[in-house]
Scaffold this motif. Structure first.
Motif, PDB file in Angstrom:
ATOM      1  N   ASP A   9      14.475  -2.465  -2.188  1.00  0.00           N
ATOM      2  CA  ASP A   9      13.083  -1.790  -3.324  1.00  0.00           C
ATOM      3  C   ASP A   9      12.788  -2.574  -5.008  1.00  0.00           C
ATOM      4  O   ASP A   9      12.617  -2.075  -5.857  1.00  0.00           O
ATOM      5  CB  ASP A   9      12.216  -0.796  -3.243  1.00  0.00           C
ATOM      6  CG  ASP A   9      12.122  -0.457  -2.008  1.00  0.00           C
ATOM      7  OD1 ASP A   9      12.098  -0.094  -1.136  1.00  0.00           O
ATOM      8  OD2 ASP A   9      10.760  -0.639  -1.531  1.00  0.00           O
ATOM      9  N   ASP A  67      11.554  -5.749  -0.606  1.00  0.00           N
ATOM     10  CA  ASP A  67      10.659  -5.625  -1.693  1.00  0.00           C
ATOM     11  C   ASP A  67      12.024  -6.050  -2.976  1.00  0.00           C
ATOM     12  O   ASP A  67      12.204  -5.244  -3.532  1.00  0.00           O
ATOM     13  CB  ASP A  67      10.621  -3.972  -2.143  1.00  0.00           C
ATOM     14  CG  ASP A  67       9.368  -4.047  -1.131  1.00  0.00           C
ATOM     15  OD1 ASP A  67       8.566  -5.417   0.144  1.00  0.00           O
ATOM     16  OD2 ASP A  67       8.499  -3.448  -1.106  1.00  0.00           O
ATOM     17  N   ASN A  99       6.963  -5.955   2.307  1.00  0.00           N
ATOM     18  CA  ASN A  99       5.936  -6.403   2.313  1.00  0.00           C
ATOM     19  C   ASN A  99       6.359  -7.523   0.941  1.00  0.00           C
ATOM     20  O   ASN A  99       5.301  -8.087   1.339  1.00  0.00           O
ATOM     21  CB  ASN A  99       4.420  -5.190   2.550  1.00  0.00           C
ATOM     22  CG  ASN A  99       5.275  -4.214   1.747  1.00  0.00           C
ATOM     23  OD1 ASN A  99       6.390  -3.508   1.534  1.00  0.00           O
ATOM     24  ND2 ASN A  99       4.512  -3.368   0.966  1.00  0.00           N
ATOM     25  N   HIS A 100       6.211  -7.117  -0.024  1.00  0.00           N
ATOM     26  CA  HIS A 100       5.787  -7.391  -1.790  1.00  0.00           C
ATOM     27  C   HIS A 100       6.975  -9.414  -0.906  1.00  0.00           C
ATOM     28  O   HIS A 100       6.452  -9.938  -1.588  1.00  0.00           O
ATOM     29  CB  HIS A 100       6.106  -7.103  -2.216  1.00  0.00           C
ATOM     30  CG  HIS A 100       6.165  -5.561  -2.516  1.00  0.00           C
ATOM     31  ND1 HIS A 100       4.724  -5.978  -3.617  1.00  0.00           N
ATOM     32  CD2 HIS A 100       5.325  -4.657  -2.530  1.00  0.00           C
ATOM     33  CE1 HIS A 100       4.259  -5.432  -4.182  1.00  0.00           C
ATOM     34  NE2 HIS A 100       4.652  -4.053  -3.455  1.00  0.00           N
ATOM     35  N   HIS A 183      12.793  -1.976   6.932  1.00  0.00           N
ATOM     36  CA  HIS A 183      12.095  -2.221   5.270  1.00  0.00           C
ATOM     37  C   HIS A 183      10.634  -0.338   5.089  1.00  0.00           C
ATOM     38  O   HIS A 183      11.001   0.498   4.681  1.00  0.00           O
ATOM     39  CB  HIS A 183      11.147  -2.591   4.648  1.00  0.00           C
ATOM     40  CG  HIS A 183      10.631  -2.921   3.641  1.00  0.00           C
ATOM     41  ND1 HIS A 183      10.779  -2.970   1.862  1.00  0.00           N
ATOM     42  CD2 HIS A 183       9.653  -2.313   3.443  1.00  0.00           C
ATOM     43  CE1 HIS A 183      10.252  -2.513   1.392  1.00  0.00           C
ATOM     44  NE2 HIS A 183       8.726  -2.204   1.535  1.00  0.00           N
ATOM     45  N   HIS A 219      10.766   1.049   1.149  1.00  0.00           N
ATOM     46  CA  HIS A 219       9.573   1.034   0.793  1.00  0.00           C
ATOM     47  C   HIS A 219       8.525   2.452   0.587  1.00  0.00           C
ATOM     48  O   HIS A 219       7.999   1.749  -1.113  1.00  0.00           O
ATOM     49  CB  HIS A 219       8.790   1.132   2.507  1.00  0.00           C
ATOM     50  CG  HIS A 219       7.711   1.065   2.530  1.00  0.00           C
ATOM     51  ND1 HIS A 219       7.004  -0.050   1.964  1.00  0.00           N
ATOM     52  CD2 HIS A 219       6.188   1.298   2.877  1.00  0.00           C
ATOM     53  CE1 HIS A 219       5.894   0.016   2.083  1.00  0.00           C
ATOM     54  NE2 HIS A 219       5.186   0.758   2.846  1.00  0.00           N
TER      55      HIS A 219
HETATM   56 FE   LIG Z   1       7.958  -2.287   0.364  1.00  0.00          FE
END
Ligand SMILES: [Fe+2]
Length: 292
Positions: A9, A67, A99-100, A183, A219
């Protein structure tokens, strides 16, 4: 003895100036969030200090669990590719996306386009993939998919889960220490319901049946150790804070984790060392724990 390093991240900033048309979707909210909160909490100099400290320990391999970017602008992906090269070559670094990294539908393929060589198996296969490094079998999974506003859920999908089962069974016949990179954490807490791994129960059932030696995730931007059921005892699943987080009351300060892995099947030893940010930008050892 083999050393595996883990960071996650980085949320590399600053976000390059977007065109107006690029903001007419979830990205607009993401950009507001970045300027309201995130840009103050993720810093390039902190990320650089974490990577430098990690390199100083000369790990045999580096795992990065997603991320890298913030709102999935195409210009962010190119910048993140340059950062990845500074961490190491694709031979030395394995990446799974967050997810990003697929913030909106249009950006779904961009992680593979820009960072693909870091996200494929020794045989060139995509997710789920396997890389063998020393005594390790590193298994890369993707949970990265576009979601609606205010959602940050992840999903493995039936096809990937079925293939993961086959991989874990095959690898269990080899004398390898299986490390799963994902993640999203395999167990959500109530606070993180909107950020959960939707098919986490299926993933945990599969691990309980076929086993793995270690699961690494990101995450939540927290140092987390949870234990999963396995066929021969419990399996550690470890999360690490954001590699660029400053000291604040927003997130835990940046850290990276080092795993010293030795032994063989039935007698693996794995010691985790957490090294993180303390006052004055210093990176120091925060915790040392034997996991097996
Ligand atoms: Fe995330």
């Amino acid at each position: 003895m083999f050393t595996l390093a883990h960071l996650s991240d980085p949320h590399i900033g600053p976000i390059p100036p977007p065109r107006l048309a690029e903001l007419i979707n979830k990205r607009g909210l993401g950009l507001i969030n970045w300027y309201r909160k995130r840009h103050r909490h993720h810093r390039a100099d902190v990320l650089e200090a974490i990577v430098q400290d990690m390199h100083a320990h000369a790990p045999g391999h580096i795992a990065v669990t997603g991320d890298l970017v913030n709102i999935s602008l195409d210009t962010e992906f190119a910048g993140a590719a340059r950062w990845l090269m500074s961490v190491g070559t694709a031979e030395h670094v394995t990446l799974v996306p967050g997810n990003h990294d697929a913030y909106i539908r249009r950006a779904s393929g961009w992680a593979a386009q820009h960072w693909g060589e870091y996200m494929r198996g020794d045989d060139g296969a995509g997710f789920p993939f396997v890389r063998r490094r020393g005594p390790l079998a590193i298994i890369g999974l993707t949970t990265s998919l576009p979601t609606g506003p205010f959602m940050a859920t992840g999903h493995l999908g039936g096809e990937q889960l079925a293939r993961l089962a086959e991989i874990l069974i095959t690898l269990s016949r080899e004398a390898l220490f299986r490390v799963v990179l994902i993640h999203h954490p395999p167990i959500p807490n109530k606070r993180h319901y909107m950020k959960r791994l939707i098919d986490g129960p299926m993933f945990r059932a599969l691990i309980a049946e076929h086993g793995a030696e270690l699961v690494l995730h990101g995450h939540n931007h927290e140092q987390q150790l949870m234990w999963l059921d396995g066929p021969h005892g419990r399996i550690p699943a470890v999360g690490v804070p954001s590699a660029s987080a400053i000291i604040s009351d927003h997130d835990e300060p940046a850290a990276h984790n080092l795993y010293a892995i030795d032994g063989g099947p039935g007698a693996w030893s794995c010691e985790m060392v957490v090294r993180g940010l303390r006052e004055g930008r210093e990176i120091t050892e925060l915790q040392r724990k034997r996991l097996t």
